[in-house]
Design a protein around this motif. Structure first.
Motif, PDB file in Angstrom:
ATOM      1  N   GLN A 115       0.833  -1.203   0.000  1.00  0.00           N
ATOM      2  CA  GLN A 115       0.000   0.000   0.000  1.00  0.00           C
ATOM      3  C   GLN A 115       0.869   1.256   0.000  1.00  0.00           C
ATOM      4  O   GLN A 115       0.632   2.195  -0.772  1.00  0.00           O
ATOM      5  CB  GLN A 115      -0.893   0.032   1.231  1.00  0.00           C
ATOM      6  N   GLY A 116       1.836   1.285   0.898  1.00  0.00           N
ATOM      7  CA  GLY A 116       2.694   2.458   0.999  1.00  0.00           C
ATOM      8  C   GLY A 116       3.452   2.732  -0.284  1.00  0.00           C
ATOM      9  O   GLY A 116       3.575   3.882  -0.726  1.00  0.00           O
ATOM     10  N   ALA A 456      -7.945  -1.825   0.361  1.00  0.00           N
ATOM     11  CA  ALA A 456      -7.193  -0.580   0.174  1.00  0.00           C
ATOM     12  C   ALA A 456      -6.041  -0.783  -0.804  1.00  0.00           C
ATOM     13  O   ALA A 456      -5.742   0.098  -1.622  1.00  0.00           O
ATOM     14  CB  ALA A 456      -6.666  -0.085   1.521  1.00  0.00           C
ATOM     15  N   GLU A 457      -5.379  -1.928  -0.725  1.00  0.00           N
ATOM     16  CA  GLU A 457      -4.308  -2.236  -1.673  1.00  0.00           C
ATOM     17  C   GLU A 457      -4.855  -2.249  -3.102  1.00  0.00           C
ATOM     18  O   GLU A 457      -4.252  -1.681  -4.024  1.00  0.00           O
ATOM     19  CB  GLU A 457      -3.698  -3.587  -1.326  1.00  0.00           C
ATOM     20  N   ALA A 458      -6.025  -2.870  -3.290  1.00  0.00           N
ATOM     21  CA  ALA A 458      -6.630  -2.934  -4.620  1.00  0.00           C
ATOM     22  C   ALA A 458      -7.026  -1.555  -5.114  1.00  0.00           C
ATOM     23  O   ALA A 458      -6.841  -1.220  -6.299  1.00  0.00           O
ATOM     24  CB  ALA A 458      -7.839  -3.867  -4.587  1.00  0.00           C
ATOM     25  N   VAL A 459      -7.586  -0.709  -4.238  1.00  0.00           N
ATOM     26  CA  VAL A 459      -7.963   0.652  -4.637  1.00  0.00           C
ATOM     27  C   VAL A 459      -6.736   1.442  -5.062  1.00  0.00           C
ATOM     28  O   VAL A 459      -6.750   2.140  -6.089  1.00  0.00           O
ATOM     29  CB  VAL A 459      -8.697   1.365  -3.488  1.00  0.00           C
ATOM     30  N   LEU A 460      -5.660   1.358  -4.292  1.00  0.00           N
ATOM     31  CA  LEU A 460      -4.436   2.082  -4.643  1.00  0.00           C
ATOM     32  C   LEU A 460      -3.868   1.597  -5.967  1.00  0.00           C
ATOM     33  O   LEU A 460      -3.398   2.391  -6.787  1.00  0.00           O
ATOM     34  CB  LEU A 460      -3.413   1.942  -3.522  1.00  0.00           C
ATOM     35  N   ALA A 461      -3.908   0.267  -6.180  1.00  0.00           N
ATOM     36  CA  ALA A 461      -3.467  -0.265  -7.472  1.00  0.00           C
ATOM     37  C   ALA A 461      -4.356   0.262  -8.589  1.00  0.00           C
ATOM     38  O   ALA A 461      -3.869   0.622  -9.679  1.00  0.00           O
ATOM     39  CB  ALA A 461      -3.493  -1.793  -7.443  1.00  0.00           C
TER      40      ALA A 461
END
Length: 581
Positions: A115-116, A456-461
């Protein structure tokens, strides 16, 4: 004409070089996720100490075991679980602290690291200069217990007792099973069909309902007796009659024939769009200037949006008329639920009746000016209301549409898609317990939390892919994906014909006269003299820490007192799980 990047870039990290070095426990899962996002040929150098991951030599992540706590207190998964209170919360249903046999916090930290990195790349693409991401496994642990910690340090007490007990149940023919319903009438009807008086079943409902919040469910023994007097076919018949959902615990061996997915999420780019004027974010908050709409309930989607808030996004919650009923869930701080604050502080709320045509029109109007829409509605709800990805893409072709589901539509025989049912169906109940402990899903909401992180990881990707391709994106994540991520090592051992479970006594804390201590993995359980207190035991041990057994003591615990703060309502706040610079 199609934007040229649309042809070249199918994944957000295509063409980006990846270098990683450090202990496999700290870097391997993060590297796997980054590879799934497009880093095809990583350079990996195993080592000891700190984990370091670099993307294109412009963004760097540093991963350590202890970012908030002293390094001597947290040096691996076992000591991280002990110090941050994870052992305590997971062990509530059994009456004493117990460790998770799976590497839960290391898994969380890997997802947070990705995520970061994605947030830093997105910030740089939008004009910021973020280049460094610092994460720690202990920070992941504090995030994992944040709701429980907020409740334990609230102004008033729990609505139900915190005491040992809870599912699963065992039938007369030896089947361990979980039962799930969100309706008290269905709950009573299910147990009535198994011969339990309504009065007894009704008295158990509140404890059962609140198990998501308390990590325990002290139920009347009558329920276990009734289950033990019934066969599995009779239990299933009772579920059909009452419309309850039941699920037999699935072993890891039974799952051998089910495929292991390549990634815990799916990204689906849409057609090109013309982006609005680029808004340069604050240096330390790469999502500043972006708007996220969240229509979430319970934990999974609200946590996804909460993490995006920490990264600078403006999050607007879509709540039903009258507001989210969980705002008043005890215990409270300043008139608001402490648990609700742990997931929703810093968000703006708008009340919309999405069941009405007027409400759906209001939502579409908000979508037109948003960057992300995230929800965890029940399967089929978005399609039925005309609020699915294709519907909202007509309003905003550049939208990142995120669905955080239970099963992602991947299991035809799937029960209700809640945390404990997914744990039961996917073998988590076996993976988190060492030999010698009966297989059982943890009553700590493991998958809701990990599922929120993956969301959240998927949204950021998706946001980074949108930035590179100028297309809207649909992203799908799920509790099933969280399960597969958590048990991937156990499943690989099963595939290799090895025992997937940890050995008996694995990560078992040691009782002292005034508490418990935990030693690091691989240290072995020492033969300590009897009648030692915690301080004396720690003086004789190497790589060990005291087990946190009272969450209300964490804010004054020297290991974490500097990291924990209070919000304007008086609720305990855990630190952001990464530091960006």
């Amino acid at each position: 004409m199609t934007h040229p990047a649309t042809v070249r870039t199918a994944r957000p990290l295509d063409g980006i070089d990846l270098r990683a070095a450090g202990p496999p426990a700290l870097i391997s899962l993060a590297v796997d996720h980054l590879r799934s996002l497009g880093c095809d040929h990583p350079t990996i150098s195993p080592g000891a100490g700190t984990g370091v991951i670099s993307l294109d030599d412009s963004v760097h992540a540093e991963i350590v075991w202890a970012r908030a706590a002293p390094p001597g207190e947290v040096s691996d998964e076992a000591t991280a679980q002990a110090a941050t209170g994870v052992m305590h919360v997971h062990g509530r249903s059994s009456g004493e602290p117990r460790a998770l046999a799976a590497d839960y916090l290391t898994t969380m930290c890997a997802v947070l690291t990705v995520q970061g990195l994605l947030a830093a790349l997105l910030g740089r693409a939008r004009g910021a200069d973020t280049s460094q991401v610092l994460t720690g496994v202990d920070l992941a642990g504090l995030l994992a217990v944040s709701q429980y910690l907020a409740a334990a340090t609230a102004e008033d007490g729990e609505a139900v007792p915190i005491a040992p007990g809870g599912p699963p149940f065992t039938t007369a023919d030896g089947v361990l099973f979980e039962v799930e319903t969100l309706d008290p009438g269905v709950w009573v009807a299910f147990w009535r069909a198994l011969g339990v008086p309504d009065r007894v079943a009704g008295s158990a409902w509140r404890s059962f309902q609140f198990r998501y919040a308390t990590a325990c469910a002290p139920l009347p023994e009558d329920l276990h007796v009734a289950a033990a007097a019934s066969t599995w076919p009779e239990v299933r018949q009772a579920a059909r009659e009452s419309r309850a959902s039941v699920c037999a615990l699935t072993s890891l061996a039974d799952r051998r024939a089910e495929p292991i997915p390549e990634a815990p999420w799916q990204l689906s780019p849409g057609p090109p769009f013309t982006p609005p004027h680029t808004r340069t974010p604050e240096t330390s908050r790469p999502l500043a200037g972006l708007t996220v709409l969240e229509a979430g309930r319970r934990i999974q989607a609200p946590l996804t949006a909460h993490l995006l808030t920490m990264l600078g996004a403006e999050v607007i919650r879509i709540e039903p008329p009258g507001g989210d009923p969980l705002r008043g869930m005890p215990p409270t701080c300043g008139g608001l639920s402490a648990r609700w604050l742990a997931l929703n502080r810093g968000k703006t709320a708008v009340e919309i009746d999405i069941k009405s045509a007027t409400g759906r029109a209001e939502l579409r109007e908000l979508v037109a000016g948003a960057d992300v829409f995230v929800h965890n509605w029940a399967p089929g709800t978005a399609e039925r209301l005309g609020l699915d990805h294709d519907d909202l893409a007509e309003v905003n072709p550049g939208l990142v549409y995120a669905y955080t589901s239970g099963w992602a539509g991947q299991l035809a025989d799937a029960p209700l898609g809640t945390d404990f049912m997914v744990q039961a169906r996917t073998g988590v109940g076996e993976a988190v317990r060492p030999e010698g402990e009966p297989a059982a899903p943890s009553l700590m909401t493991l998958l809701d939390v990990l599922g929120g992180l993956l969301g959240a990881e998927a949204v950021l990707a998706g946001l980074l892919l949108r930035e590179r391709t100028r297309t809207g994106v649909r992203v799908d994540s799920s509790l099933l994906g969280a399960s597969e991520t958590l048990i991937r090592s156990a499943r690989h051992r099963t595939e290799a014909g090895l025992d997937p479970r940890a050995p008996k006594g694995f990560r078992r804390p040691i009782r002292t006269t005034d508490g418990w201590v935990a030693v690091a993995d691989g240290t072995g359980i020492p033969d300590l003299p009897r009648e030692l207190n915690t301080a004396e035991a720690l003086g004789l041990l190497k790589r060990a820490t005291a087990v946190t057994t009272a969450l209300d003591a964490l804010p004054t615990d020297p290991r974490f007192s500097a990291a924990l703060t209070r919000d304007g309502h008086g609720a305990t706040v855990v630190p952001a799980p990464w530091r960006l610079a």
